[in-house]
Scaffold this active site. Structure first.
Site, PDB file in Angstrom:
ATOM      1  N   GLN A 110      41.192  48.016  37.388  1.00  0.00           N
ATOM      2  CA  GLN A 110      42.065  48.404  38.496  1.00  0.00           C
ATOM      3  C   GLN A 110      42.537  47.153  39.229  1.00  0.00           C
ATOM      4  O   GLN A 110      41.736  46.331  39.700  1.00  0.00           O
ATOM      5  CB  GLN A 110      41.395  49.367  39.478  1.00  0.00           C
ATOM      6  CG  GLN A 110      42.385  50.096  40.389  1.00  0.00           C
ATOM      7  CD  GLN A 110      43.423  50.948  39.619  1.00  0.00           C
ATOM      8  OE1 GLN A 110      43.244  51.256  38.455  1.00  0.00           O
ATOM      9  NE2 GLN A 110      44.506  51.318  40.277  1.00  0.00           N
ATOM     10  N   LEU A 111      43.833  46.998  39.301  1.00  0.00           N
ATOM     11  CA  LEU A 111      44.456  45.838  39.934  1.00  0.00           C
ATOM     12  C   LEU A 111      43.903  45.656  41.345  1.00  0.00           C
ATOM     13  O   LEU A 111      43.938  46.574  42.161  1.00  0.00           O
ATOM     14  CB  LEU A 111      45.973  46.030  39.986  1.00  0.00           C
ATOM     15  CG  LEU A 111      46.764  44.889  40.640  1.00  0.00           C
ATOM     16  CD1 LEU A 111      46.717  43.647  39.764  1.00  0.00           C
ATOM     17  CD2 LEU A 111      48.213  45.323  40.882  1.00  0.00           C
ATOM     18  N   HIS A 112      43.370  44.454  41.632  1.00  0.00           N
ATOM     19  CA  HIS A 112      42.832  44.190  42.958  1.00  0.00           C
ATOM     20  C   HIS A 112      43.102  42.749  43.374  1.00  0.00           C
ATOM     21  O   HIS A 112      43.034  41.825  42.569  1.00  0.00           O
ATOM     22  CB  HIS A 112      41.332  44.495  43.027  1.00  0.00           C
ATOM     23  CG  HIS A 112      40.498  43.779  42.004  1.00  0.00           C
ATOM     24  ND1 HIS A 112      40.396  44.202  40.691  1.00  0.00           N
ATOM     25  CD2 HIS A 112      39.714  42.671  42.096  1.00  0.00           C
ATOM     26  CE1 HIS A 112      39.592  43.402  40.026  1.00  0.00           C
ATOM     27  NE2 HIS A 112      39.162  42.455  40.852  1.00  0.00           N
ATOM     28  N   LEU A 113      43.409  42.605  44.659  1.00  0.00           N
ATOM     29  CA  LEU A 113      43.716  41.316  45.272  1.00  0.00           C
ATOM     30  C   LEU A 113      42.483  40.827  46.020  1.00  0.00           C
ATOM     31  O   LEU A 113      41.895  41.557  46.818  1.00  0.00           O
ATOM     32  CB  LEU A 113      44.883  41.480  46.242  1.00  0.00           C
ATOM     33  CG  LEU A 113      45.247  40.275  47.119  1.00  0.00           C
ATOM     34  CD1 LEU A 113      45.911  39.188  46.281  1.00  0.00           C
ATOM     35  CD2 LEU A 113      46.175  40.704  48.254  1.00  0.00           C
ATOM     36  N   VAL A 151      41.545  44.147  47.976  1.00  0.00           N
ATOM     37  CA  VAL A 151      42.624  45.100  48.232  1.00  0.00           C
ATOM     38  C   VAL A 151      42.939  45.731  46.882  1.00  0.00           C
ATOM     39  O   VAL A 151      43.497  45.080  45.992  1.00  0.00           O
ATOM     40  CB  VAL A 151      43.871  44.414  48.825  1.00  0.00           C
ATOM     41  CG1 VAL A 151      44.949  45.444  49.111  1.00  0.00           C
ATOM     42  CG2 VAL A 151      43.511  43.641  50.081  1.00  0.00           C
TER      43      VAL A 151
END
Length: 754
Positions: free
Chosen positions: A649-652, A593
């Site tokens: 890039q921030l990702h879950l 995500v």
């Protein structure tokens, strides 16, 4: 056309790429990184796994490659391919509709052996002590490929920087792109093939016990030898390096000064031309004195960073003068040397990786004219001109403007240049503005200031890209006269609290660059508008530093910013996030995500104002986990972030806990999801809500801890044995995971241990 810039073709043409290198040279990693970021469809053919995950035959590899090419896919041949005979049948797969490339991972013997000995869970089980003898034996038979064998393109990689560049080249290939033909990167085509460590031992006058050790390493398991005779192995490596250097004595040097192999080091490097000595007609003797004096002042303040004076020809008088004067001052030749080549193609054509280049600019900071300025603006593309305008509209002699290159610039993509520093020196040419009428007293003063500003700007970049020992970059004491605006349109500056804070923290600053609000907003630059100074410490508004990302690590960022261009991989798009499969999943189900907020590179960037976005990411992750659980209620999921991710890039991560995946290959893969390095989303939400930021457990030692089952916590020696255990283990998960909703299960399992 620049050698590594893809050319657009009307029809896509499959490529078969033979990876050539010893065990431990990084062939599998090369494939993984390209395939994880390329839009071109690739197939990896590996003999170690060709037979349903087990070792197979060369014939099976050929059949698999032929089938993939027939289906329009490009192919990596992941075998050692060190001998011409081993490569010939793969080369024959090429035809007018199929390009044949070779990528030669010709890395140092010591590095390949070290990697092979230390690795665990290798697909072909080539690891431990036995690997040293195998690597050595294979390297004795190595034959470097030639274009005459049938290749359209050969890329030679002789250090890790070369490998990273080649990965970027192939990662950037779209389905319709092609690459120019030819041979690239080979530093010395006539040089002898790099020999294995043991062969040097036999040819060198070494103690008898060392020679005996060499024989035992070749003829036996060698694990005991490496354990008990580590000193001998280290000596062998030194002998190897010495012999390599010895073989180069009679070769014409690529560089103009110190005779070192500049490709061996992957360190921060500034390449700069001589300022004001060509078009501006400054006296070469005086200019060379100033260059050497300023280099001597700065070189020891830059840690392991390097300064490289560049000119186009071996006949350059200024290079000769500087070489001789630097030698007289005993300047460290590993920190400063001269180089002959095009400053815009140092890596692609000369094998020298420089992350920063200097431009001898004009006062209007405009492209055009001639010489270095025209070449750099042309090579940097329109984005360099735009980025320059954001920093300043004009430049006064003696000043520097540091410009971060956008990732879309050809110089960034092809050469790995992250920054261009524009400088303007004194002018003795009556045909140019600011003519000094041969006033060398003033001219020398300005030239001193020019190099000071240039090296200060580079020092600031070094601080951002690699943390050096405390005190290795000092605040310079030289006080220069205040800058003057050279046009009425020069921007005015105003002080800010954040600027004063950066000054209090003694961050290294460039004396006369102009302020750029847009760049400051991107947290890439900090200006002190009281003095006109600029600092490139990548400081965010809260004082935290950003990370410098390689070109291959930008893929998630590019997808997040422009998901409409990658509908082939994106599962869902919203205003806040995009959802996509991890292209190298580490479990049966593994989604990402990805936040669409510019400026959130990783978890370290998250603050309280981002809490709502984190909640959205968590909710979307839960939705997808529940969707999977509806189809298979036996699955168990965790949602979380890596403390120090490798992709920007921030990702879950939404990942099932079976870890049943062929892409989970080594200890780092496992420990990145099963140690404190992995931060559960629910914990991150609580920490950001209460403290304004998340706790980061980014200690690199976590990646090398023992392999423990994620259920019963038992220890296992290798990844294959751990996977075998996990497939059978039915123990309850640890209490720490069973609490606070860290595990996501099917509704029917909600009140029971997974």
């Amino acid at each position: 056309m620049d050698v590594d810039e893809p050319a657009k073709g009307k029809e896509g043409k499959p490529i078969i790429v033979l990876l050539i290198g010893a065990p431990g040279s990084g062939k599998s990693t090369f494939c993984e990184q390209v395939m994880s970021s390329s839009t071109r469809p690739w197939v990896r053919v590996c003999q170690d796994t060709i037979k349903n995950g087990k070792a197979g035959t060369k014939a099976q590899c050929i059949d698999s490659a032929r089938s993939a090419l027939k289906n329009g896919k490009s192919v990596f041949i992941d075998r050692c391919n060190l001998e011409k005979e081993q490569r010939d049948e793969f080369v024959k797969l090429g035809r007018p509709q199929v390009d044949v490339h070779a990528v030669v991972l010709d890395l140092p013997v010591k590095l390949c052996i070290s990697r092979s000995v230390k690795r665990t869970g290798h697909e072909g089980n080539l690891q431990g002590g036995r690997a040293a003898a195998v690597v050595n034996r294979m390297l004795q038979k190595k034959e470097l490929p030639k274009l005459s064998e049938g290749y359209g393109r050969i890329t030679f990689c002789q250090n890790e920087s070369d490998v990273e560049s080649a990965i970027g080249t192939y990662s950037g290939l779209g389905p319709l792109d092609t690459l120019p033909h030819g041979s690239f990167g080979q530093k010395n085509p006539g040089a002898k093939v790099q020999l294995g460590i043991m062969k040097f031992l036999k040819k060198t006058d070494v103690p008898a016990n060392t020679e005996s050790t060499s024989k035992r390493v070749q003829d036996s398991d060698a694990s005991q030898v490496i354990g008990k005779r580590d000193t001998s192995l280290k000596e062998a490596c030194l002998v190897s390096e010495s012999a390599n250097m010895e073989s180069k004595k009679d070769e014409e040097p690529v560089i103009g000064s110190v005779g070192i192999d500049v490709s061996l080091n992957d360190t921060p490097t500034l390449a700069f031309p001589s300022i004001s000595t060509a078009d501006f007609q400054f006296d070469l003797e005086k200019a060379s004195d100033i260059i050497v004096e300023k280099v001597a002042e700065f070189v020891n303040k830059l840690g392991n960073a390097r300064l490289v004076l560049v000119d186009l020809t071996h006949k350059s008088k200024v290079l000769s003068l500087v070489r001789n004067k630097a030698a007289q001052k005993n300047i460290d030749s590993n920190r400063f040397f001269t180089f002959v080549g095009d400053i815009t193609k140092l890596h692609s054509e000369g094998g020298l990786r420089c992350n920063v280049i200097a431009n001898a600019a004009n006062w209007r900071l405009k492209p055009g004219g001639g010489g270095v300025n025209a070449a750099i603006f042309s090579a940097g593309g329109p984005t360099l001109e735009v980025a320059t305008k954001e920093q300043a509209k004009s430049l006064y002699p003696g000043n520097a403007v540091v410009v971060p290159l956008p990732s879309t610039s050809p110089l960034f993509c092809r050469e790995g240049v992250t920054h261009v520093i524009h400088v303007l020196g004194p002018n003795m040419n009556p045909q140019r503005p600011n003519y000094l009428d041969n006033d060398y007293s003033k001219g020398c003063k300005i030239l001193y200031e020019t190099y000071t500003s240039l090296f200060e700007g580079f020092a600031s970049i070094v601080r951002t890209q690699k943390k050096l020992p405390e005190g290795s970059i000092e605040i310079l004491q030289t006080k220069l006269s205040e800058p003057q605006d050279c046009s009425e349109s020069a921007p005015k500056t105003h002080s800010t609290n954040s600027d004063k804070k950066s000054k209090r923290e003694d961050l290294h600053e460039s004396e006369r660059s102009k302020r750029s609000k847009e760049y400051q907003d991107e947290a890439e630059n900090v200006s002190d508008s009281n003095t006109g100074k600029v600092n490139l410490s990548n400081i965010k508004s809260d004082g935290s530093k950003t990370k410098t990302w390689g070109s291959w690590a930008q893929v998630l960022y590019n997808i997040a910013m422009h998901p409409e261009k990658r509908k082939d991989v994106v599962l869902e798009i919203s205003e806040d996030v995009v959802i996509l499969h991890d292209i190298y999943p580490k479990a049966q189900k593994h989604l990402l995500v990805v936040a669409r907020d510019h400026g959130l590179d990783c978890l370290a960037d998250v603050r309280k104002e981002n809490l709502e976005l984190l909640r959205t990411m968590h909710a979307v992750g839960l939705k997808w986990a529940e969707k999977f659980l509806h189809d298979d209620s036996t699955l168990v999921f965790r949602l979380g972030y890596h403390s120090a991710p490798s992709m920007r890039q921030l990702h879950l991560h939404v990942i099932s806990q079976d870890f049943d995946s062929a892409h989970l290959k080594n200890k780092k893969h496992w420990n990145s999801f099963n140690t404190a390095f992995f931060r559960d989303s629910v914990d991150v939400l609580e920490e950001v809500s209460s403290d304004g930021k998340a706790i980061l457990n980014d200690d690199e030692s976590l990646m090398s801890v023992e392999l423990r089952c994620n259920r019963c916590r038992s220890v296992h020696p290798t990844i294959p044995k751990l996977k075998l255990h996990i497939g059978r283990c039915r123990a309850s998960f640890p209490n720490t995971l069973l609490q606070n909703g860290r595990l996501v299960t099917a509704p029917s399992n909600a009140n029971t241990d997974p």
